[in-house]
Design an enzyme around this catalytic site. Structure first.
Site, mmCIF file in Angstrom:
data_model
loop_
_atom_site.group_PDB
_atom_site.id
_atom_site.type_symbol
_atom_site.label_atom_id
_atom_site.label_comp_id
_atom_site.label_asym_id
_atom_site.label_seq_id
_atom_site.Cartn_x
_atom_site.Cartn_y
_atom_site.Cartn_z
ATOM 1 C CG HIS A 155 -0.250 0.123 2.532
ATOM 2 N ND1 HIS A 155 0.104 -0.975 3.294
ATOM 3 C CD2 HIS A 155 0.182 1.200 3.238
ATOM 4 C CE1 HIS A 155 0.710 -0.572 4.395
ATOM 5 N NE2 HIS A 155 0.777 0.748 4.397
ATOM 6 C CG HIS A 202 -4.217 0.485 4.554
ATOM 7 N ND1 HIS A 202 -3.543 -0.590 5.067
ATOM 8 C CD2 HIS A 202 -3.363 1.537 4.664
ATOM 9 C CE1 HIS A 202 -2.346 -0.199 5.479
ATOM 10 N NE2 HIS A 202 -2.213 1.081 5.236
ATOM 11 C CG HIS A 217 4.179 4.828 4.566
ATOM 12 N ND1 HIS A 217 3.350 5.450 5.459
ATOM 13 C CD2 HIS A 217 3.659 3.594 4.400
ATOM 14 C CE1 HIS A 217 2.383 4.632 5.823
ATOM 15 N NE2 HIS A 217 2.531 3.487 5.190
ATOM 16 C CG HIS A 249 0.424 0.749 12.057
ATOM 17 N ND1 HIS A 249 0.897 2.026 12.221
ATOM 18 C CD2 HIS A 249 1.087 0.242 10.998
ATOM 19 C CE1 HIS A 249 1.796 2.273 11.297
ATOM 20 N NE2 HIS A 249 1.953 1.208 10.541
ATOM 21 C CE1 TYR A 258 5.157 3.820 7.998
ATOM 22 C CE2 TYR A 258 4.931 3.552 10.364
ATOM 23 C CZ TYR A 258 4.366 3.629 9.109
ATOM 24 O OH TYR A 258 3.019 3.524 8.971
ATOM 25 C CD GLU A 268 3.943 0.414 7.220
ATOM 26 O OE1 GLU A 268 3.222 0.744 6.251
ATOM 27 O OE2 GLU A 268 3.510 0.289 8.370
HETATM 28 C C1 M3P Z 1 -0.198 2.503 8.293
HETATM 29 C C2 M3P Z 1 -0.328 1.060 8.150
HETATM 30 C C3 M3P Z 1 -1.699 6.543 10.594
HETATM 31 C C4 M3P Z 1 -1.486 5.139 10.404
HETATM 32 C C5 M3P Z 1 -0.853 4.580 9.397
HETATM 33 C C6 M3P Z 1 -0.883 3.167 9.238
HETATM 34 C C7 M3P Z 1 -1.214 7.541 9.637
HETATM 35 O O1 M3P Z 1 0.641 3.087 7.504
HETATM 36 O O2 M3P Z 1 0.386 0.515 7.347
HETATM 37 O O3 M3P Z 1 -1.157 0.470 8.824
HETATM 38 O O4 M3P Z 1 -2.300 6.903 11.548
HETATM 39 FE FE FE Z 2 1.484 1.811 6.061
#
Ligand code: M3P
Ligand code: FE
Length: 311
Positions: A155, A202, A217, A249, A258, A268
């Site tokens: 993603h 996602h 990213h 996350h 990251y 990532e």
């Molecule tokens: C990711 C992910 C934020 C979370 C980002 C999450 C910006 O990038 O890969 O789950 O809150």
């Molecule tokens: Fe991500």
């Protein structure tokens, strides 16, 4: 979501300042496979378990960031079906003939309300993952899985303006689901929107930024949380700048790390996350839990993570 329309994020084109050190980062260190250099000096990579010819394109430029992101759709008819819908949404669509982008069929190109250039294509040469398709087995030959042991491009997270309008395009025109969102606890304004066209939490996400077209990213899938730690060991060994060390996350529940490429673009690698179905309700986080939403193992709100973008 039926996986008969927009399939996946198939290509991200990244600007880098110095191709030589970038090739060391993406190829030698991360372990992506370099598959081609074109006449203009762009370098193409694939991860081992992708069947299509390439998924990452590097272009040497004066400033880092993302040139475009491209989604693969199911077939050419899908492009015919989507084009008038994108126009009806209010975006101009340009046509790119087959072959202009190497190994690729024709493309539709348009600029998202967030300010990012997006393309759709139905065809890219399939070169396989080295296992073949008859009795493929489970492991490629020694050396094919290497570096960070990246399975595939997963993603991208993009920063820009009009993220509600951008998400509406993805939902109404491209059939994505809003899997998760982060909102301001007081104003209820959308701060980050996570969109899925698959069973992944996602496939693309947008964070609100004051300026359009920014790059937060690009993310790659690893097999296991152990592989995230293995990548962290290599990141330390090679002195790759870390943005956020191994963590998980809250949003998407992926185990993550990251780091930055030599041009300052954030990368990532992650593993895990839940299965998203079309009937999974949208999960909502608000800024009272910003730390837990972003990094659920220490709940720390990281300014660098929120405010450092390229492009
Ligand atoms: C990711 C992910 C934020 C979370 C980002 C999450 C910006 O990038 O890969 O789950 O809150
Ligand atoms: Fe991500």
């Amino acid at each position: 979501m039926s996986l008969r329309s927009v399939l996946r994020l198939g290509e991200v084109a990244i600007r880098v300042l110095d191709m030589k050190v970038s090739k060391q980062h993406y190829g030698d260190r991360m372990g992506l496979h370099e598959v081609m250099t074109d006449a203009d000096g762009r370098v193409y990579y694939k991860a081992w378990d992708e069947h299509d010819h390439h998924s990452i394109v590097l272009r040497e430029a004066d400033a880092p960031g993302m040139d475009y992101l491209a989604f693969k759709v199911y077939d050419d008819q899908t492009l015919n079906d989507l084009e008038p819908k994108i126009r009806a949404f209010g975006l101009e669509v340009s046509h790119i003939e087959a072959g202009v982008y190497p190994k690729s069929g024709r493309r539709l190109q348009f600029t998202l309300p967030s300010g990012h250039v997006m393309q759709l294509y139905a065809h890219k040469d399939q070169t396989g993952n080295t296992l073949g398709t008859l009795n493929p087995g489970v492991l490629p030959d020694e050396g094919v899985i290497r570096g960070f042991r990246i399975n595939r491009l997963d993603h991208a997270l993009l920063g820009g303006v009009n993220i509600d309008e951008t998400a509406r395009l993805f939902m109404e025109v491209f059939g994505f689901d809003l899997s998760e969102k982060l909102i301001d606890a007081d104003s209820k304004q959308s701060l980050a929107l996570f969109l899925s066209c698959s069973t992944k939490p996602h496939d693309v996400a947008f964070v609100l930024q004051p300026t359009p077209g920014r790059f937060h990213h690009v993310s790659f899938l690893l097999e296991s949380t152990h592989d995230v730690i293995h990548a962290a060991d290599l990141i330390g060994k090679y002195r790759i700048p870390v943005d956020v060390g191994p963590n998980r996350h809250g949003v998407t529940r992926g185990a993550t790390i990251y780091f930055f490429d030599p041009s300052g673009n954030r990368n990532e690698v992650f593993s895990g996350g839940y299965v998203h179905y079309p009937d999974t309700p949208t999960l909502v986080w608000d800024t009272t839990e910003l730390g837990h939403a972003t990094f659920a193992q220490d709940n720390i709100v990281r300014e660098s993570f929120l405010n450092v973008l390229t492009g």
